[in-house]
Scaffold this active site. Sequence first.
Site, mmCIF file in Angstrom:
data_model
loop_
_atom_site.group_PDB
_atom_site.id
_atom_site.type_symbol
_atom_site.label_atom_id
_atom_site.label_comp_id
_atom_site.label_asym_id
_atom_site.label_seq_id
_atom_site.Cartn_x
_atom_site.Cartn_y
_atom_site.Cartn_z
ATOM 1 N N GLU A 1 0.813 -1.213 0.000
ATOM 2 C CA GLU A 1 0.000 0.000 0.000
ATOM 3 C C GLU A 1 0.855 1.274 0.000
ATOM 4 O O GLU A 1 0.413 2.349 0.411
ATOM 5 C CB GLU A 1 -0.963 -0.028 1.198
ATOM 6 C CG GLU A 1 -2.025 -1.096 1.007
ATOM 7 C CD GLU A 1 -2.855 -1.334 2.252
ATOM 8 O OE1 GLU A 1 -3.966 -0.815 2.323
ATOM 9 O OE2 GLU A 1 -2.370 -2.035 3.147
ATOM 10 N N SER B 1 -6.666 -3.290 1.684
ATOM 11 C CA SER B 1 -7.094 -2.901 0.334
ATOM 12 C C SER B 1 -7.575 -4.095 -0.485
ATOM 13 O O SER B 1 -7.389 -4.136 -1.702
ATOM 14 C CB SER B 1 -5.967 -2.192 -0.436
ATOM 15 O OG SER B 1 -5.647 -0.991 0.212
ATOM 16 N N TYR C 1 -11.522 -1.497 -5.686
ATOM 17 C CA TYR C 1 -10.687 -0.414 -5.181
ATOM 18 C C TYR C 1 -10.252 0.557 -6.265
ATOM 19 O O TYR C 1 -9.740 1.626 -5.972
ATOM 20 C CB TYR C 1 -9.454 -0.974 -4.444
ATOM 21 C CG TYR C 1 -9.729 -1.193 -2.984
ATOM 22 C CD1 TYR C 1 -9.252 -0.296 -2.029
ATOM 23 C CD2 TYR C 1 -10.499 -2.254 -2.555
ATOM 24 C CE1 TYR C 1 -9.519 -0.487 -0.694
ATOM 25 C CE2 TYR C 1 -10.772 -2.451 -1.221
ATOM 26 C CZ TYR C 1 -10.280 -1.566 -0.293
ATOM 27 O OH TYR C 1 -10.553 -1.748 1.033
ATOM 28 N N ARG D 1 -10.535 2.510 11.714
ATOM 29 C CA ARG D 1 -11.771 2.327 10.940
ATOM 30 C C ARG D 1 -12.199 0.871 10.999
ATOM 31 O O ARG D 1 -11.400 -0.025 10.770
ATOM 32 C CB ARG D 1 -11.551 2.733 9.485
ATOM 33 C CG ARG D 1 -12.847 2.934 8.706
ATOM 34 C CD ARG D 1 -12.600 3.078 7.216
ATOM 35 N NE ARG D 1 -12.399 1.787 6.610
ATOM 36 C CZ ARG D 1 -11.483 1.525 5.669
ATOM 37 N NH1 ARG D 1 -10.684 2.471 5.235
ATOM 38 N NH2 ARG D 1 -11.385 0.313 5.169
ATOM 39 N N ASP E 1 -14.476 -2.132 9.537
ATOM 40 C CA ASP E 1 -15.225 -2.577 8.359
ATOM 41 C C ASP E 1 -16.207 -3.645 8.785
ATOM 42 O O ASP E 1 -15.829 -4.598 9.475
ATOM 43 C CB ASP E 1 -14.272 -3.189 7.316
ATOM 44 C CG ASP E 1 -13.421 -2.132 6.615
ATOM 45 O OD1 ASP E 1 -13.716 -0.927 6.769
ATOM 46 O OD2 ASP E 1 -12.473 -2.508 5.912
ATOM 47 N N GLU F 1 -13.125 -6.509 10.065
ATOM 48 C CA GLU F 1 -11.757 -6.178 10.468
ATOM 49 C C GLU F 1 -11.694 -4.738 10.959
ATOM 50 O O GLU F 1 -12.620 -3.953 10.730
ATOM 51 C CB GLU F 1 -10.809 -6.330 9.278
ATOM 52 C CG GLU F 1 -11.179 -5.415 8.124
ATOM 53 C CD GLU F 1 -9.985 -4.924 7.307
ATOM 54 O OE1 GLU F 1 -8.830 -5.198 7.672
ATOM 55 O OE2 GLU F 1 -10.222 -4.213 6.318
ATOM 56 N N ASN G 1 -9.032 -1.428 10.733
ATOM 57 C CA ASN G 1 -7.841 -0.850 10.115
ATOM 58 C C ASN G 1 -7.251 0.152 11.098
ATOM 59 O O ASN G 1 -7.871 1.173 11.388
ATOM 60 C CB ASN G 1 -8.229 -0.142 8.819
ATOM 61 C CG ASN G 1 -8.832 -1.124 7.827
ATOM 62 O OD1 ASN G 1 -8.116 -1.873 7.189
ATOM 63 N ND2 ASN G 1 -10.156 -1.153 7.752
ATOM 64 N N GLY H 1 -6.812 4.742 5.387
ATOM 65 C CA GLY H 1 -6.369 5.693 4.370
ATOM 66 C C GLY H 1 -6.848 7.107 4.664
ATOM 67 O O GLY H 1 -7.931 7.322 5.210
HETATM 68 N N1 LIG Z 1 -17.010 -12.629 5.046
HETATM 69 C C1 LIG Z 1 -17.242 -11.785 4.042
HETATM 70 N N2 LIG Z 1 -18.459 -11.740 3.442
HETATM 71 C C2 LIG Z 1 -18.684 -10.895 2.418
HETATM 72 N N3 LIG Z 1 -17.761 -10.051 1.898
HETATM 73 C C3 LIG Z 1 -16.539 -10.045 2.442
HETATM 74 C C4 LIG Z 1 -16.202 -10.903 3.551
HETATM 75 N N4 LIG Z 1 -14.919 -10.683 3.866
HETATM 76 C C5 LIG Z 1 -14.457 -9.743 3.022
HETATM 77 N N5 LIG Z 1 -15.424 -9.347 2.164
HETATM 78 C C6 LIG Z 1 -15.277 -8.313 1.118
HETATM 79 O O1 LIG Z 1 -13.890 -8.075 0.885
HETATM 80 C C7 LIG Z 1 -13.525 -6.744 1.283
HETATM 81 C C8 LIG Z 1 -12.154 -6.751 1.948
HETATM 82 O O2 LIG Z 1 -12.171 -7.605 3.078
HETATM 83 P P1 LIG Z 1 -11.561 -7.159 4.473
HETATM 84 O O3 LIG Z 1 -11.776 -8.281 5.438
HETATM 85 O O4 LIG Z 1 -12.120 -5.834 4.887
HETATM 86 O O5 LIG Z 1 -10.003 -7.084 4.154
HETATM 87 P P2 LIG Z 1 -9.023 -5.889 3.679
HETATM 88 O O6 LIG Z 1 -8.020 -5.789 4.773
HETATM 89 O O7 LIG Z 1 -8.404 -6.357 2.418
HETATM 90 O O8 LIG Z 1 -9.836 -4.646 3.532
HETATM 91 C C9 LIG Z 1 -14.648 -6.308 2.194
HETATM 92 O O9 LIG Z 1 -14.769 -4.909 2.222
HETATM 93 C C10 LIG Z 1 -15.844 -6.986 1.573
HETATM 94 O O10 LIG Z 1 -16.257 -6.298 0.406
HETATM 95 MG MG LIG Z 2 -11.305 -3.861 4.790
#
Ligand SMILES: Nc1ncnc2c1ncn2[C@@H]1O[C@H](COP(=O)(O)OP(=O)(O)O)[C@@H](O)[C@H]1O
Ligand SMILES: [Mg+2]
Length: 316
Positions: free
Chosen positions: A13, A149, A216, A255, A257, A269, A271, A275
């Site tokens: 990143e 990301s 993204y 942040r 998510d 998760e 963050n 960003g």
């Molecule tokens: N269990 C899940 N069910 C549905 N969508 C998911 C799930 N896990 C991840 N995603 C999708 O993937 C994206 C990135 O996953 P995330 O766990 O936030 O990791 P990153 O650290 O890459 O942001 C999420 O914003 C969502 O759109």
């Molecule tokens: Mg995320």
Amino acid sequence: MRVAVLRGGSSLEHVVSLRSAARVEDALRELEHEPIGIDVGRDLVQRLRSECPDVVFIALHGPGGEDGTVQELLEILDLPYTGPGVAACALCMDKIAAKHEMRAAELPTPDWAAFNATAFRELGAADTLEEIEERLGFPLVIKPASQGSSLGVEFASSRDAVPEALVAAFSYDDRVLLERYVKGKELAVSVLADQALPVVEAIPREEDFFNFEARYEIGRTEYVCPADLADEDTHLVQELAARTYETLGCTGFARVDLILGDDGPQVLEVNAIPGLTDTSLFPMAAEAAGIDFAQLVARILATPQTRPANEATLPA
Ligand SMILES: Nc1ncnc2c1ncn2[C@@H]1O[C@H](COP(=O)(O)OP(=O)(O)O)[C@@H](O)[C@H]1O
Ligand SMILES: [Mg+2]
């Protein structure tokens, strides 16, 4: 104040970090502070020693900058810095450890199973895939334990797609998780000094629905803030985000998510250093709360992390 802004770094990143840092440096000038941009590299400690900043603004994302590594160095050098401390950063960067903490605190997070490469290579972990698939169902989300990301986040719609998705995730990290897919609204809740800001909803284009990385690319996802939610849902997700932030030990800002499905919200998760670019969600949420970017930077700077006091003294 003389504010060192750490930028770049070796994570994937890197480019996002440069954009976050440029914006932070502009805001610092607007606030009449003196920004000192530092591209992090082998001479980081030397640069920090020679510049002697009053405080360090960490505008790094991903492993190295967001996982407690740089934070630890700053504590050794006794320099105050922005964002969460060492332990919270390490926890947030590790999705598996963070999910264990969430589960222990009874915070909703999608069910999962995790592996490391050694379990695969040496312990026959692949033989458990059937049980995992049965428990978690399809579609299945497969992702590396660290990274951000959406890098390495893969979606498997059937058993046949799992091996390839695992290989892709393992190319980013030697630990991966398989997670139950949650259908619902994709939300991001920014927390500033323990206070949840207005909720952002990400609405991907239909064709990108299962291509998490493509989303993204600029313009491929629409972001709405404040999200169009019933008041009670807004409060529910804000409260959940604030509790998650606290459970993982975050301070300063972070942040969260999450996905709001039919059965309520599920945290994906946290963050630790979200960003801060001109298209990022954290500044967007602040803006919706009436906090412009310079004010946001001022607020983040107002409560820096400092080296914790020495070991607890035993009672006499
Ligand atoms: N269990 C899940 N069910 C549905 N969508 C998911 C799930 N896990 C991840 N995603 C999708 O993937 C994206 C990135 O996953 P995330 O766990 O936030 O990791 P990153 O650290 O890459 O942001 C999420 O914003 C969502 O759109
Ligand atoms: Mg995320």
